[in-house]
Design a protein around this motif. Structure first.
Motif, PDB file in Angstrom:
ATOM      1  N   ASN A 265       0.819  -1.215   0.000  1.00 23.74           N
ATOM      2  CA  ASN A 265       0.000   0.000   0.000  1.00 23.74           C
ATOM      3  C   ASN A 265       0.854   1.266   0.000  1.00 23.74           C
ATOM      4  OD1 ASN A 265       1.013   0.139   2.613  1.00 23.74           O
ATOM      5  ND2 ASN A 265      -0.939  -0.297   3.609  1.00 23.74           N
ATOM      6  N   GLY A 266       2.183   1.107  -0.106  1.00 23.94           N
ATOM      7  CA  GLY A 266       3.080   2.251  -0.176  1.00 23.94           C
ATOM      8  C   GLY A 266       3.653   2.694   1.159  1.00 23.94           C
ATOM      9  N   LYS A 267       3.135   2.183   2.252  1.00 26.14           N
ATOM     10  CA  LYS A 267       3.622   2.566   3.569  1.00 26.14           C
ATOM     11  C   LYS A 267       5.035   2.014   3.780  1.00 26.14           C
ATOM     12  CE  LYS A 267       2.690   2.044   8.481  1.00 26.14           C
ATOM     13  NZ  LYS A 267       1.920   1.343   9.500  1.00 26.14           N
ATOM     14  N   VAL A 268       5.932   2.863   4.300  1.00 31.69           N
ATOM     15  CA  VAL A 268       7.310   2.457   4.568  1.00 31.69           C
ATOM     16  C   VAL A 268       7.559   2.520   6.069  1.00 31.69           C
ATOM     17  CG1 VAL A 268       9.760   2.991   4.196  1.00 31.69           C
ATOM     18  CG2 VAL A 268       8.112   3.258   2.324  1.00 31.69           C
ATOM     19  N   GLN A 269       8.142   1.460   6.596  1.00 26.37           N
ATOM     20  CA  GLN A 269       8.484   1.402   8.015  1.00 26.37           C
ATOM     21  C   GLN A 269       9.975   1.105   8.116  1.00 26.37           C
ATOM     22  OE1 GLN A 269       6.516  -1.792  10.084  1.00 26.37           O
ATOM     23  NE2 GLN A 269       7.414  -1.256  12.047  1.00 26.37           N
ATOM     24  N   GLU A 270      10.655   1.801   9.015  1.00 24.11           N
ATOM     25  CA  GLU A 270      12.069   1.543   9.254  1.00 24.11           C
ATOM     26  C   GLU A 270      12.251   1.045  10.673  1.00 24.11           C
ATOM     27  OE1 GLU A 270      15.024   4.132   7.211  1.00 24.11           O
ATOM     28  OE2 GLU A 270      13.324   5.507   7.123  1.00 24.11           O
ATOM     29  N   VAL A 271      13.059  -0.005  10.823  1.00 20.48           N
ATOM     30  CA  VAL A 271      13.295  -0.620  12.128  1.00 20.48           C
ATOM     31  C   VAL A 271      14.803  -0.671  12.364  1.00 20.48           C
ATOM     32  CG1 VAL A 271      12.993  -2.697  13.526  1.00 20.48           C
ATOM     33  CG2 VAL A 271      11.214  -2.039  11.889  1.00 20.48           C
ATOM     34  N   ARG A 272      15.233  -0.150  13.504  1.00 19.69           N
ATOM     35  CA  ARG A 272      16.641  -0.216  13.890  1.00 19.69           C
ATOM     36  C   ARG A 272      16.720  -0.811  15.283  1.00 19.69           C
ATOM     37  NH1 ARG A 272      19.262   3.310  10.342  1.00 19.69           N
ATOM     38  NH2 ARG A 272      17.870   4.825   9.418  1.00 19.69           N
ATOM     39  N   GLY A 273      17.770  -1.562  15.550  1.00 17.88           N
ATOM     40  CA  GLY A 273      17.910  -2.122  16.882  1.00 17.88           C
ATOM     41  C   GLY A 273      19.234  -2.837  17.067  1.00 17.88           C
ATOM     42  N   ASN A 274      19.480  -3.211  18.296  1.00 14.61           N
ATOM     43  CA  ASN A 274      20.681  -3.965  18.618  1.00 14.61           C
ATOM     44  C   ASN A 274      20.481  -5.429  18.270  1.00 14.61           C
ATOM     45  OD1 ASN A 274      22.067  -1.760  19.683  1.00 14.61           O
ATOM     46  ND2 ASN A 274      21.100  -2.014  21.669  1.00 14.61           N
ATOM     47  N   GLY A 275      21.461  -6.020  17.607  1.00 15.40           N
ATOM     48  CA  GLY A 275      21.465  -7.446  17.333  1.00 15.40           C
ATOM     49  C   GLY A 275      20.241  -7.928  16.580  1.00 15.40           C
ATOM     50  N   VAL A 276      20.012  -9.238  16.712  1.00 15.34           N
ATOM     51  CA  VAL A 276      18.855  -9.898  16.095  1.00 15.34           C
ATOM     52  C   VAL A 276      18.294 -10.882  17.103  1.00 15.34           C
ATOM     53  CG1 VAL A 276      19.586  -9.623  13.682  1.00 15.34           C
ATOM     54  CG2 VAL A 276      20.402 -11.588  14.975  1.00 15.34           C
ATOM     55  N   VAL A 277      17.009 -10.966  17.195  1.00 20.57           N
ATOM     56  CA  VAL A 277      16.288 -11.845  18.127  1.00 20.57           C
ATOM     57  C   VAL A 277      16.927 -11.852  19.526  1.00 20.57           C
ATOM     58  CG1 VAL A 277      15.197 -13.267  16.346  1.00 20.57           C
ATOM     59  CG2 VAL A 277      17.394 -13.989  17.266  1.00 20.57           C
ATOM     60  N   GLY A 278      17.274 -10.671  20.007  1.00 23.35           N
ATOM     61  CA  GLY A 278      17.816 -10.546  21.355  1.00 23.35           C
ATOM     62  C   GLY A 278      19.266 -10.974  21.512  1.00 23.35           C
ATOM     63  N   LYS A 279      19.956 -11.206  20.415  1.00 17.58           N
ATOM     64  CA  LYS A 279      21.347 -11.661  20.481  1.00 17.58           C
ATOM     65  C   LYS A 279      22.241 -10.763  19.643  1.00 17.58           C
ATOM     66  CE  LYS A 279      19.895 -16.462  20.845  1.00 17.58           C
ATOM     67  NZ  LYS A 279      19.833 -17.757  20.215  1.00 17.58           N
ATOM     68  N   GLN A 280      23.517 -10.733  20.010  1.00 14.20           N
ATOM     69  CA  GLN A 280      24.549 -10.104  19.199  1.00 14.20           C
ATOM     70  C   GLN A 280      25.601 -11.188  18.942  1.00 14.20           C
ATOM     71  OE1 GLN A 280      25.434  -6.630  21.728  1.00 14.20           O
ATOM     72  NE2 GLN A 280      24.539  -5.362  20.118  1.00 14.20           N
ATOM     73  N   PRO A 281      25.281 -12.100  18.018  1.00 14.19           N
ATOM     74  CA  PRO A 281      26.099 -13.303  17.861  1.00 14.19           C
ATOM     75  C   PRO A 281      27.487 -13.046  17.274  1.00 14.19           C
ATOM     76  CG  PRO A 281      24.515 -13.151  16.090  1.00 14.19           C
ATOM     77  CD  PRO A 281      24.169 -12.060  17.066  1.00 14.19           C
ATOM     78  N   ALA A 282      28.465 -13.753  17.826  1.00 18.49           N
ATOM     79  CA  ALA A 282      29.786 -13.842  17.210  1.00 18.49           C
ATOM     80  C   ALA A 282      29.708 -15.010  16.229  1.00 18.49           C
ATOM     81  CB  ALA A 282      30.850 -14.087  18.266  1.00 18.49           C
ATOM     82  N   ILE A 283      30.253 -14.803  15.035  1.00 21.33           N
ATOM     83  CA  ILE A 283      30.214 -15.834  13.999  1.00 21.33           C
ATOM     84  C   ILE A 283      31.647 -16.140  13.590  1.00 21.33           C
ATOM     85  CG2 ILE A 283      29.240 -16.528  11.770  1.00 21.33           C
ATOM     86  CD1 ILE A 283      27.179 -14.198  12.131  1.00 21.33           C
ATOM     87  N   ALA A 284      32.092 -17.328  13.917  1.00 22.76           N
ATOM     88  CA  ALA A 284      33.470 -17.734  13.629  1.00 22.76           C
ATOM     89  C   ALA A 284      33.696 -17.828  12.120  1.00 22.76           C
ATOM     90  CB  ALA A 284      33.763 -19.077  14.294  1.00 22.76           C
ATOM     91  N   ALA A 285      34.953 -17.718  11.734  1.00 23.86           N
ATOM     92  CA  ALA A 285      35.333 -17.863  10.328  1.00 23.86           C
ATOM     93  C   ALA A 285      34.816 -19.198   9.802  1.00 23.86           C
ATOM     94  CB  ALA A 285      36.849 -17.797  10.202  1.00 23.86           C
ATOM     95  N   GLY A 286      34.166 -19.147   8.630  1.00 22.64           N
ATOM     96  CA  GLY A 286      33.668 -20.364   8.006  1.00 22.64           C
ATOM     97  C   GLY A 286      32.373 -20.893   8.586  1.00 22.64           C
ATOM     98  N   HIS A 287      31.773 -20.184   9.523  1.00 25.98           N
ATOM     99  CA  HIS A 287      30.536 -20.631  10.159  1.00 25.98           C
ATOM    100  C   HIS A 287      29.358 -19.735   9.760  1.00 25.98           C
ATOM    101  CE1 HIS A 287      33.419 -22.870  12.565  1.00 25.98           C
ATOM    102  NE2 HIS A 287      32.418 -23.645  12.929  1.00 25.98           N
ATOM    103  N   SER A 288      28.173 -20.163  10.178  1.00 27.78           N
ATOM    104  CA  SER A 288      26.949 -19.421   9.878  1.00 27.78           C
ATOM    105  C   SER A 288      26.127 -19.251  11.142  1.00 27.78           C
ATOM    106  CB  SER A 288      26.110 -20.173   8.838  1.00 27.78           C
ATOM    107  OG  SER A 288      26.820 -20.330   7.637  1.00 27.78           O
TER     108      SER A 288
END
Length: 127
Positions: A57-80
Motif C-alpha cells: 500500500n506504499g507505507k514504509v516502516q524503518e526498524v533499527r535495533g541492537n542485534g537480532v532476536v535478542g542476540k549479538q552473535p559472534a560468527i566464527a570464520a567459516g561458520h553461519s
C-alpha cells in the motif's frame, strides 16, 4: 564495500503465516529465516540491524535495533548463524531490505553488510 563485508553472505527465506494472519483486519503475518554466512577468515560479531519494510500500500516502516532476536552473535570464520523473526504488514505483499552492523573481533573495525531486497507475499499474489 568493505573487503570483509563482501565475504559475508545473507540468505533469507520468507514464509506467509496464514494461521496468524487476519486478512479481514488487514493483518498479514510473515516469518523470515535468515542465515548469515561468514565466508571470511576472521571472526565477526553482528551488533545491530536496520530494516526498511515497504508495504504494497506504499507505507514504509524503518526498524533499527541492537542485534537480532535478542542476540549479538559472534560468527566464527567459516561458520553461519541462523535465526527466524517476523513482520506484520497491513497489505498482502511487501518488500524488506536492510543491513547489519558488524565488527571484526580481532581489529574492532566496524563494517556494514547489505541485506538485498526480498519479497513478502501471500500465496497467489501476481505482483
Amino acid at each position: 564495500m568493505n573487503e570483509l563485508a563482501a565475504q559475508i553472505g545473507v540468505e533469507v527465506e520468507p514464509d506467509y503465516r496464514a494461521d496468524e494472519s487476519d486478512p479481514a483486519q488487514s493483518r498479514y503475518v510473515f516469518s523470515y529465516t535468515v542465515t548469515v554466512h561468514n565466508r571470511s577468515t576472521r571472526e565477526i560479531q553482528l551488533l545491530s540491524r536496520y530494516w526498511k519494510i515497504t508495504q504494497g500500500n506504499g507505507k514504509v516502516q524503518e526498524v533499527r535495533g541492537n542485534g537480532v532476536v535478542g542476540k549479538q552473535p559472534a560468527i566464527a570464520a567459516g561458520h553461519s548463524f541462523r535465526y527466524t523473526s517476523r513482520a506484520v504488514l497491513a497489505s498482502p505483499v511487501g518488500v524488506m531490505q536492510g543491513s547489519y552492523g558488524c565488527t571484526d573481533l580481532a581489529s574492532q573495525e566496524a563494517f556494514e553488510v547489505t541485506i538485498e531486497p526480498f519479497r513478502l507475499a501471500t500465496p497467489n499474489q501476481v505482483h
